[in-house]
Design an enzyme around this catalytic site. Structure first.
Site, PDB file in Angstrom:
ATOM      1  N   GLU A 195       0.848  -1.201   0.000  1.00  0.00           N
ATOM      2  CA  GLU A 195       0.000   0.000   0.000  1.00  0.00           C
ATOM      3  C   GLU A 195       0.882   1.249   0.000  1.00  0.00           C
ATOM      4  O   GLU A 195       2.007   1.219   0.489  1.00  0.00           O
ATOM      5  CB  GLU A 195      -0.975   0.004   1.197  1.00  0.00           C
ATOM      6  CG  GLU A 195      -0.382  -0.402   2.503  1.00  0.00           C
ATOM      7  CD  GLU A 195      -1.429  -0.622   3.605  1.00  0.00           C
ATOM      8  OE1 GLU A 195      -1.225  -0.083   4.692  1.00  0.00           O
ATOM      9  OE2 GLU A 195      -2.437  -1.327   3.370  1.00  0.00           O
ATOM     10  N   LYS A 209       2.776   4.557   0.881  1.00  0.00           N
ATOM     11  CA  LYS A 209       3.177   5.157   2.156  1.00  0.00           C
ATOM     12  C   LYS A 209       2.824   6.642   2.077  1.00  0.00           C
ATOM     13  O   LYS A 209       3.468   7.408   1.361  1.00  0.00           O
ATOM     14  CB  LYS A 209       4.675   4.972   2.390  1.00  0.00           C
ATOM     15  CG  LYS A 209       5.133   5.490   3.738  1.00  0.00           C
ATOM     16  CD  LYS A 209       6.531   4.988   4.062  1.00  0.00           C
ATOM     17  CE  LYS A 209       6.921   5.312   5.496  1.00  0.00           C
ATOM     18  NZ  LYS A 209       6.960   6.732   5.798  1.00  0.00           N
ATOM     19  N   ASP A 263       2.466  10.423   2.882  1.00  0.00           N
ATOM     20  CA  ASP A 263       3.355  11.363   3.555  1.00  0.00           C
ATOM     21  C   ASP A 263       2.539  12.366   4.374  1.00  0.00           C
ATOM     22  O   ASP A 263       2.319  13.492   3.963  1.00  0.00           O
ATOM     23  CB  ASP A 263       4.207  12.083   2.498  1.00  0.00           C
ATOM     24  CG  ASP A 263       5.447  12.692   3.112  1.00  0.00           C
ATOM     25  OD1 ASP A 263       5.685  12.481   4.317  1.00  0.00           O
ATOM     26  OD2 ASP A 263       6.181  13.384   2.373  1.00  0.00           O
ATOM     27  N   TYR A 271      -5.142   2.439   7.834  1.00  0.00           N
ATOM     28  CA  TYR A 271      -4.336   1.318   7.362  1.00  0.00           C
ATOM     29  C   TYR A 271      -3.895   0.342   8.445  1.00  0.00           C
ATOM     30  O   TYR A 271      -3.165  -0.595   8.182  1.00  0.00           O
ATOM     31  CB  TYR A 271      -3.117   1.801   6.588  1.00  0.00           C
ATOM     32  CG  TYR A 271      -2.250   2.812   7.308  1.00  0.00           C
ATOM     33  CD1 TYR A 271      -1.587   2.475   8.482  1.00  0.00           C
ATOM     34  CD2 TYR A 271      -2.093   4.105   6.812  1.00  0.00           C
ATOM     35  CE1 TYR A 271      -0.794   3.393   9.140  1.00  0.00           C
ATOM     36  CE2 TYR A 271      -1.307   5.028   7.468  1.00  0.00           C
ATOM     37  CZ  TYR A 271      -0.651   4.666   8.630  1.00  0.00           C
ATOM     38  OH  TYR A 271       0.115   5.575   9.296  1.00  0.00           O
ATOM     39  N   LYS A 296      11.241   2.927  -0.021  1.00  0.00           N
ATOM     40  CA  LYS A 296      11.219   4.357  -0.304  1.00  0.00           C
ATOM     41  C   LYS A 296      11.473   4.666  -1.780  1.00  0.00           C
ATOM     42  O   LYS A 296      12.230   3.957  -2.449  1.00  0.00           O
ATOM     43  CB  LYS A 296      12.288   5.081   0.540  1.00  0.00           C
ATOM     44  CG  LYS A 296      12.105   4.957   2.046  1.00  0.00           C
ATOM     45  CD  LYS A 296      10.758   5.426   2.481  1.00  0.00           C
ATOM     46  CE  LYS A 296      10.657   6.584   3.398  1.00  0.00           C
ATOM     47  NZ  LYS A 296      11.586   7.125   4.208  1.00  0.00           N
ATOM     48  N   CYS A 348      39.535  22.828  16.639  1.00  0.00           N
ATOM     49  CA  CYS A 348      38.099  23.075  16.781  1.00  0.00           C
ATOM     50  C   CYS A 348      37.818  24.557  16.580  1.00  0.00           C
ATOM     51  O   CYS A 348      38.433  25.390  17.243  1.00  0.00           O
ATOM     52  CB  CYS A 348      37.637  22.626  18.172  1.00  0.00           C
ATOM     53  SG  CYS A 348      35.957  23.162  18.562  1.00  0.00           S
ATOM     54  N   CYS A 377      36.619  26.150  20.152  1.00  0.00           N
ATOM     55  CA  CYS A 377      37.434  26.281  21.359  1.00  0.00           C
ATOM     56  C   CYS A 377      38.925  26.205  21.090  1.00  0.00           C
ATOM     57  O   CYS A 377      39.737  26.378  21.997  1.00  0.00           O
ATOM     58  CB  CYS A 377      37.030  25.239  22.407  1.00  0.00           C
ATOM     59  SG  CYS A 377      37.611  23.578  22.021  1.00  0.00           S
ATOM     60  N   CYS A 435      36.656  17.286  18.193  1.00  0.00           N
ATOM     61  CA  CYS A 435      37.321  18.290  19.013  1.00  0.00           C
ATOM     62  C   CYS A 435      37.771  17.575  20.283  1.00  0.00           C
ATOM     63  O   CYS A 435      36.994  16.856  20.906  1.00  0.00           O
ATOM     64  CB  CYS A 435      36.314  19.386  19.345  1.00  0.00           C
ATOM     65  SG  CYS A 435      36.726  20.316  20.818  1.00  0.00           S
ATOM     66  N   CYS A 466      35.116  22.651  25.875  1.00  0.00           N
ATOM     67  CA  CYS A 466      34.574  23.181  24.619  1.00  0.00           C
ATOM     68  C   CYS A 466      33.137  23.660  24.830  1.00  0.00           C
ATOM     69  O   CYS A 466      32.241  22.854  25.088  1.00  0.00           O
ATOM     70  CB  CYS A 466      34.620  22.136  23.516  1.00  0.00           C
ATOM     71  SG  CYS A 466      33.931  22.752  21.963  1.00  0.00           S
TER      72      CYS A 466
HETATM   73  S1  IVH Z   1       1.912   0.884   8.904  1.00  0.00           S
HETATM   74  C1  IVH Z   1       3.703  -0.901  12.721  1.00  0.00           C
HETATM   75  N1  IVH Z   1       1.049   1.798   6.606  1.00  0.00           N
HETATM   76  O1  IVH Z   1       4.835   5.593   8.005  1.00  0.00           O
HETATM   77  C2  IVH Z   1       3.641  -0.175  11.435  1.00  0.00           C
HETATM   78  N2  IVH Z   1       2.375   3.241   7.949  1.00  0.00           N
HETATM   79  O2  IVH Z   1       7.564   4.864   9.006  1.00  0.00           O
HETATM   80  C3  IVH Z   1       2.627   0.898  11.431  1.00  0.00           C
HETATM   81  N3  IVH Z   1       2.689   5.479   7.005  1.00  0.00           N
HETATM   82  O3  IVH Z   1       4.398   6.153  11.417  1.00  0.00           O
HETATM   83  C4  IVH Z   1       2.652   1.704  10.241  1.00  0.00           C
HETATM   84  N4  IVH Z   1       1.507   5.155   5.183  1.00  0.00           N
HETATM   85  O4  IVH Z   1       2.904   7.457   9.809  1.00  0.00           O
HETATM   86  C5  IVH Z   1       1.773   2.069   7.712  1.00  0.00           C
HETATM   87  N5  IVH Z   1       0.176   2.481   4.566  1.00  0.00           N
HETATM   88  C6  IVH Z   1       0.882   2.745   5.671  1.00  0.00           C
HETATM   89  C7  IVH Z   1       1.493   4.002   5.878  1.00  0.00           C
HETATM   90  C8  IVH Z   1       2.240   4.206   7.037  1.00  0.00           C
HETATM   91  C9  IVH Z   1       2.228   6.038   5.881  1.00  0.00           C
HETATM   92  C10 IVH Z   1       3.558   6.167   7.987  1.00  0.00           C
HETATM   93  C11 IVH Z   1       3.079   6.115   9.405  1.00  0.00           C
HETATM   94  C12 IVH Z   1       4.185   5.504  10.207  1.00  0.00           C
HETATM   95  C13 IVH Z   1       5.356   5.675   9.302  1.00  0.00           C
HETATM   96  C14 IVH Z   1       6.334   4.567   9.538  1.00  0.00           C
END
Ligand code: IVH
Length: 699
Positions: free
Chosen positions: A132, A134, A136, A244, A332, A426, A429, A444, A450
């Protein structure tokens, strides 16, 4: 840190010429605003249309931008009638975790192999994965009791978040009640709050016209809008929500993630339409490419794909490694890049003395954010890149990570390019800068003398994941340090007593703001052990390691004694420390070195005198048939992996040992067990086969 960026407008047509005149105008508007606030918040009766209110409020901001002293006691500094101390906190019933990252096909292959290894599955046995997007945005946990929404909390530090219940009232993607077929007791649904790109653009246009405060990107806009102390402002912001995942549930909702998603969709939650069932690396990579190509056309920002093991039973067996699940990973998208010029290279001194070169850049927009600094990491990196001042460079930024310089465009090197020489001392300092064998960083050597290191350590001490002292930012630490008020962490807890009067009279402060600071300092006089350890800023001790240490030792006294004793080579304390999962000799070395320093022990004594450091209550698993028992696993295990067995046994309160002795309670022997089995039999230790073990620990 504020999520809002930009500044108030600089050219204001009818700006009063004198401070006095501005002051009169400011006082008059302030009075009116206060009247409106009272009517609105206390009597629930708005006296003016929003637009008129906003225009007056913005006038105050304009006046204050020109004459900053007017900010003192201004309504712009008080947010509606909301609690002055910010949000109430909500402890999550189950922690909100983060995800490990993957960047390549290889990482995905490793992820799947790790899962199979942990579950003791063969390389080709099927494991269903749900992919699914991710999103943002920022994660949110919604709690329903008796099918009614009772609270909404941000992730916070994962254990405790902010209570934003009032702020989600207007998010239509969030159902306020659940249908009859939902469990009546507790249902916690988790997901991501975000702002659509189109809505973000519109909001910024309005913001530019009204307050001049625009947001850098949709994520900041969503965060800034949700985390508004004044819920009436949140209500005006177009926030959305994708569900999700889940937190506490009084009864199980499904056997797979896929079925869970379809069930909550039926309840009225919005789930992401791109959610897809996947079966192998090729399908995963194809899905990644496909969504990557569609990314620009989506009306919301995504920064990767999340893959989750579909079967909940397998998820349960896989469990977690520190703060992320073994059963999920975030794949990612590549970082966004841009070209710009290096104006200068500066050195920053960190709290451990690390000298980090930073490229000062001509500001450039990367992925919707204006970047004017990028890290050059260390001396070797500068050499590897061959970067010179005035060079044209490619920089990149991925999510929240610090932007970095990836490449120098050597063909376009200007005539005025100046080679850079890494300093031998440094810059703060003057102490020698030393690079130890095998280390990438130059440090340093000034240590305690420092000032830059001292200030950075103090900033770390008060930071969000450490003591989290609200209202005590980096600038305050610098000022208090220069005034000689705060030289070591415990001084923070003596400011009120020793410098309270002076602070109230300090430029930019007053009775009210000083009292507020004292209150937030006093609130932190009791601190959990893991936060305390993390706050000390010991090299390599991040939040996760601090938690491991706190859980293992339980109290500040135990921990201190153990770290002292571990300084003796070949001691039990040292063996015990290194045996903690994920703590190796290098981390142990840094801990021992920290405790060996007399000055550090003084800092600890001093802090213990002003603080209450809470012990960790280790939940004693007493109702398990193996709690307090010592187990040894041997032979070729077939029903589970050694790692899974160990994790499970420990979660039931058992201790897993590597060799059989008189203290061993159970030997679990797989096929081919040899000397350990023989020894157990000699000693009369109970011997079980794998199934026997599973039966023993079954609920
Ligand atoms: S599952 C235990 N599903 O990504 C895992 N997270 O880096 C729970 N996020 O804090 C997260 N889309 O804010 C999950 N489809 C998705 C997501 C998702 C965005 C974010 C979420 C989480 C972060 C983890």
């Amino acid at each position: 840190m504020s999520a809002e960026q930009g500044s108030t407008s600089s050219i204001v047509p009818d700006m009063p010429e004198t401070r006095t005149e501005a002051g009169l105008q400011h006082a008059e508007i302030s009075d009116r605003i206060r009247g409106f606030n009272e009517a609105y918040y206390i009597n629930d009766e708005p006296l003016v249309p929003d637009a008129e209110y906003d225009a007056l409020f913005n006038r105050l901001i304009e006046l204050e931008a020109r004459y900053p002293t007017l900010k003192k006691n201004s309504p712009t500094q008080e947010v509606g009638a909301a609690p002055a101390d910010g949000f109430a906190k909500i402890k999550h019933a189950r922690p909100m975790l983060s995800l490990a990252n993957a960047f390549s096909r290889e990482d995905i292959v490793d992820f799947l192999a790790r899962i199979r290894r942990f579950l003791n599955l063969t390389a080709h046995s099927p494991v269903e994965i749900v992919g699914e997007p991710k999103i943002d945005g920022l994660s949110l946990s919604l709690r329903y009791e008796n099918r009614e929404l009772v609270s909404a909390a941000t992730r916070g530090d994962g254990t405790e978040g902010e209570d934003v219940t009032a702020n989600v009232a207007h998010i239509t993607d969030i159902p306020k009640t659940l249908p009859e077929d939902a469990p009546a007791d507790v249902v916690e649904i988790r997901g991501e709050v975000y702002m659509a790109r189109s809505a973000f653009q519109k909001l910024n246009e309005t913001q530019a016209e009204t307050s001049g405060k625009t947001f850098a990107n949709p994520r900041n806009a969503a965060a800034g809008s949700l985390r508004q102390l004044d819920p009436t402002i949140s209500a005006k912001r177009p926030l959305r929500f994708f569900a999700y995942s889940f937190g506490e549930l009084s009864e199980s909702l499904a056997q797979t993630h896929w079925d869970f998603i379809s069930k909550i969709k039926g309840w009225g939650f919005v789930t992401n339409p791109h959610t897809t069932l996947l079966h192998n690396t090729d399908e995963i990579m194809a899905f990644y490419e496909e969504l990557g190509n569609q990314r620009a056309e989506l009306d919301y920002d995504i920064d990767g794909i999340v893959y989750k093991v579909n079967d909940f039973e397998l998820q349960l067996r896989l469990g977690f490694v520190s703060r992320s699940p073994r059963w999920a990973i975030a794949h990612k998208f590549p970082a966004e890049q841009a070209r710009t010029r290096v104006k200068a290279i500066d050195i920053q001194v960190g709290r451990t003395g690390a000298l980090t070169p930073v490229a000062r850049l001509e500001p450039v927009t990367v992925g919707g954010v204006v970047v004017s600094n990028a890290t050059l990491h260390n001396r070797d990196e500068i050499e590897r890149l061959g970067v010179q001042v005035n060079d044209l460079v490619v920089i990149q930024r991925a999510g929240d990570v610090i932007p970095q310089v990836v490449e120098v465009i050597v063909d376009e090197r200007p005539d005025d390019a100046v080679p850079y020489h890494f300093p031998e001392t440094c810059p703060k300092c003057g102490s020698h800068a030393i690079r130890e064998e095998g280390e990438a960083v130059t440090r340093c050597s000034g240590g305690l003398i420092c000032p830059a290191q001292a200030v950075e350590r103090l900033k770390h001490f008060v930071s969000r994941n450490a003591f989290d002292i609200e209202g005590m930012g980096g600038k305050h630490i610098e000022a208090f340090f220069d005034l000689d008020w705060v030289k070591s962490p415990a001084d923070i807890f003596r400011i009120e007593e020793k410098h309270g009067d002076a602070l109230r009279k300090l430029e930019g402060w007053g009775d009210k703001s000083a009292e507020k600071l004292f209150a937030s300092i006093n609130e932190r006089r009791t601190v959990p052990l893991d936060r305390f350890i993390y706050a000390l800023g010991i090299r390599q001790i991040g939040q996760a390691t601090a938690k491991l240490l706190a859980r293992h030792y339980g109290s500040i006294a135990e921990w201190r004694t153990a770290m002292n004793d571990a300084g003796t080579p070949d001691s039990d304390a040292l063996r015990d420390l290194i045996n903690i999962d994920q703590i190796g000799p290098s981390v142990a070395h840094d801990l021992i070195e920290f405790m060996a320093e007399e000055h550090n022990r003084d800092v600890l004594d001093d802090l213990q005198a002003v603080l209450t450091i809470e012990n960790v209550e280790t939940p004693q698993v007493t109702d398990s048939p193996v709690s307090g028992k010592t187990v040894v696993f041997t032979g070729k295990l077939e029903l589970f992996s050694r790692n899974e067995a160990k994790v499970k046994a420990e979660s039931l309160g058992a201790k897993v040992a590597g060799s059989v002795s008189a203290k061993t309670d159970f030997l679990v022997a797989g096929p081919g067990a040899g000397s350990k089995l023989k020894k157990a039999e000699e000693l009369g230790v109970t011997v079980l086969d794998e199934q026997g073990w599973l039966d023993l620990i079954a609920d």
